[in-house]
Design a protein around this motif. Sequence first.
Motif, PDB file in Angstrom:
ATOM      1  N   THR A 130      -2.049  -8.870 -21.639  1.00  0.00           N
ATOM      2  CA  THR A 130      -0.715  -9.700 -21.673  1.00  0.00           C
ATOM      3  C   THR A 130      -0.611  -9.919 -20.450  1.00  0.00           C
ATOM      4  N   ILE A 131      -0.376  -8.909 -19.444  1.00  0.00           N
ATOM      5  CA  ILE A 131      -0.071  -9.539 -17.923  1.00  0.00           C
ATOM      6  C   ILE A 131      -1.005 -10.564 -17.440  1.00  0.00           C
ATOM      7  N   ALA A 132      -2.306 -10.365 -17.574  1.00  0.00           N
ATOM      8  CA  ALA A 132      -3.183 -11.382 -16.927  1.00  0.00           C
ATOM      9  C   ALA A 132      -2.812 -12.712 -17.400  1.00  0.00           C
ATOM     10  N   CYS A 181       0.645  -1.242  -0.059  1.00  0.00           N
ATOM     11  CA  CYS A 181      -0.083  -0.078   0.003  1.00  0.00           C
ATOM     12  C   CYS A 181       0.872   1.387  -0.051  1.00  0.00           C
ATOM     13  N   THR A 182       1.209   1.496  -1.274  1.00  0.00           N
ATOM     14  CA  THR A 182       2.264   2.788  -1.227  1.00  0.00           C
ATOM     15  C   THR A 182       1.228   3.871  -1.911  1.00  0.00           C
ATOM     16  N   ARG A 183       1.968   5.055  -2.236  1.00  0.00           N
ATOM     17  CA  ARG A 183       1.248   6.010  -2.463  1.00  0.00           C
ATOM     18  C   ARG A 183       0.752   5.788  -4.145  1.00  0.00           C
ATOM     19  N   THR A 184       1.626   5.098  -4.825  1.00  0.00           N
ATOM     20  CA  THR A 184       1.364   4.535  -6.209  1.00  0.00           C
ATOM     21  C   THR A 184      -0.142   3.738  -5.952  1.00  0.00           C
ATOM     22  N   ALA A 208       4.909   6.077 -13.934  1.00  0.00           N
ATOM     23  CA  ALA A 208       6.040   5.548 -13.020  1.00  0.00           C
ATOM     24  C   ALA A 208       5.846   4.316 -12.301  1.00  0.00           C
ATOM     25  N   TRP A 209       4.830   3.485 -12.693  1.00  0.00           N
ATOM     26  CA  TRP A 209       4.644   2.322 -11.908  1.00  0.00           C
ATOM     27  C   TRP A 209       5.741   1.205 -11.799  1.00  0.00           C
ATOM     28  N   GLU A 229      -0.735  -3.301 -11.627  1.00  0.00           N
ATOM     29  CA  GLU A 229      -0.668  -2.588 -12.934  1.00  0.00           C
ATOM     30  C   GLU A 229      -1.643  -2.907 -13.875  1.00  0.00           C
ATOM     31  N   ALA A 230      -1.706  -4.181 -14.162  1.00  0.00           N
ATOM     32  CA  ALA A 230      -3.048  -4.719 -15.223  1.00  0.00           C
ATOM     33  C   ALA A 230      -4.387  -4.296 -14.643  1.00  0.00           C
ATOM     34  N   LEU A 231      -4.466  -4.190 -13.359  1.00  0.00           N
ATOM     35  CA  LEU A 231      -5.869  -3.473 -12.793  1.00  0.00           C
ATOM     36  C   LEU A 231      -5.896  -2.114 -13.227  1.00  0.00           C
ATOM     37  N   ALA A 232      -4.971  -1.331 -13.034  1.00  0.00           N
ATOM     38  CA  ALA A 232      -4.900   0.104 -13.355  1.00  0.00           C
ATOM     39  C   ALA A 232      -5.213   0.274 -14.858  1.00  0.00           C
ATOM     40  N   ARG A 233      -4.409  -0.396 -15.574  1.00  0.00           N
ATOM     41  CA  ARG A 233      -4.614  -0.255 -16.963  1.00  0.00           C
ATOM     42  C   ARG A 233      -6.053  -0.850 -17.722  1.00  0.00           C
ATOM     43  N   ALA A 234      -6.551  -1.619 -16.866  1.00  0.00           N
ATOM     44  CA  ALA A 234      -8.097  -2.313 -17.171  1.00  0.00           C
ATOM     45  C   ALA A 234      -8.770  -0.814 -16.865  1.00  0.00           C
ATOM     46  N   TRP A 235      -8.523  -0.332 -15.841  1.00  0.00           N
ATOM     47  CA  TRP A 235      -9.575   0.923 -15.296  1.00  0.00           C
ATOM     48  C   TRP A 235      -9.354   2.163 -16.559  1.00  0.00           C
TER      49      TRP A 235
END
Length: 413
Positions: free
Chosen positions: A364-366, A294-297, A326-327, A335-341
């Motif tokens: 691709t990540i999934a 659980c970071t700022r990112t 800056a992931w 990252e994949a979740l964020a890209r899906a959103w």
Amino acid sequence: MPMGDVDGWRTLGVRLAQLRRAAGYNQHSFAPLTGYARSTIANVETGRQRAPREFWQRCDELVGAAGSLLSLYDQAMRQQQGPPSMPEEAELEAVDTHAAPTTVARTSMSPVDPAIVPHWMSMLRILAASHDAFGPRRLHDVVRGELNIIRRHRAGAAGQTLRELLRVESRWAEFASWTADNLGDSQDAAYWLRQSLSMAREAADGRMATYVLMRQAQRAVERGDSAQAIALAEFADARKESTARDRALCAVRTAQAAALAGRRARCQSALQKAHSLVGAAEGLDDPDTIGLHCTRTYVLAYEGQCHLILGQAKQSIAVLEAVLRAWPSAYRQDEALARAWLATGYANLGRVDEAADQGEQALTIALDAGSIRLIKALSRVEHELRSRRVTDEAQRFRDRLALADQVVGRMGQ
């Protein structure tokens, strides 16, 4: 059962129902806070089922009964004639019948070496990092195998070593739940969370118990149950037993649930709290922190999701575009979740090719991870694209997602 015994349990159940309603809970929202199913609450309140003292202590705390429920429980036990019967086993969801029970009979095996505790904690950290980078494929069976080994050692432990092994097993069980979630096995995931919570309580590990409640809130969010998610997340945060990052995770779950309920102000205040807690943790992390991810990112990514849930696609895109630049490479599944959103936000605004591009990267990540959870997250992108103009890029993404859904689904069976 003697009549006096029946009356004692019925009186106790009626009092619980009165106090529960006065505290603003219905049976559905109250049950997950106790670690038992709604049917168990219903049976207990009508005197048809007995529950252990730990259950009544938890209920007493939840409704602010100041010990009165425990007093009634002790009175009912004194009225009871003969040895108490075993309480019925109750789960939040259906139990995985091939998993071993939490309680293990003591054996005559050799004394347990306390040094094995840090060994398992180190091994868990390694597997968790592997999962973040590469996904749940093949890990779930490994984790379950180690849980069986830990359980056998716990059977021969005593004193502080027993407590430490319970703490270790609780954390491994939560990780088993997480891998099961990513493999799309909801029942198995619910079972292992229940086991984790039970062992955390037995070990008096308040931090782990709070973390499991947060995870239950996360699962409620993903089911779309905002009321249960808020109840769990706020109850977990109110315990004040966790580190700043773990409490930030509770705030993130509250923000997601508030967004689902359309409560913008509540969502924003929860996100602000999460950012503040993560900022306070920088450079000062307690070694017992569970949610180091659980970071700022991480919080910013979920802020982007909350904007999306609230119908604020432009704000969501702005946040997610910035955070993905800056992931951290270690957290590929998030990252994949964020890209899906982000893809969903693009699709909402009719930016079809950009949506397809982000969807392809997430897919691709999934596929690399073998994560059914990520495939499901991408289904919303596909749904949004159905009503948009068809482009070659969008059609390729939709075709590839349909194939991936079949392939990854078979891998998870």
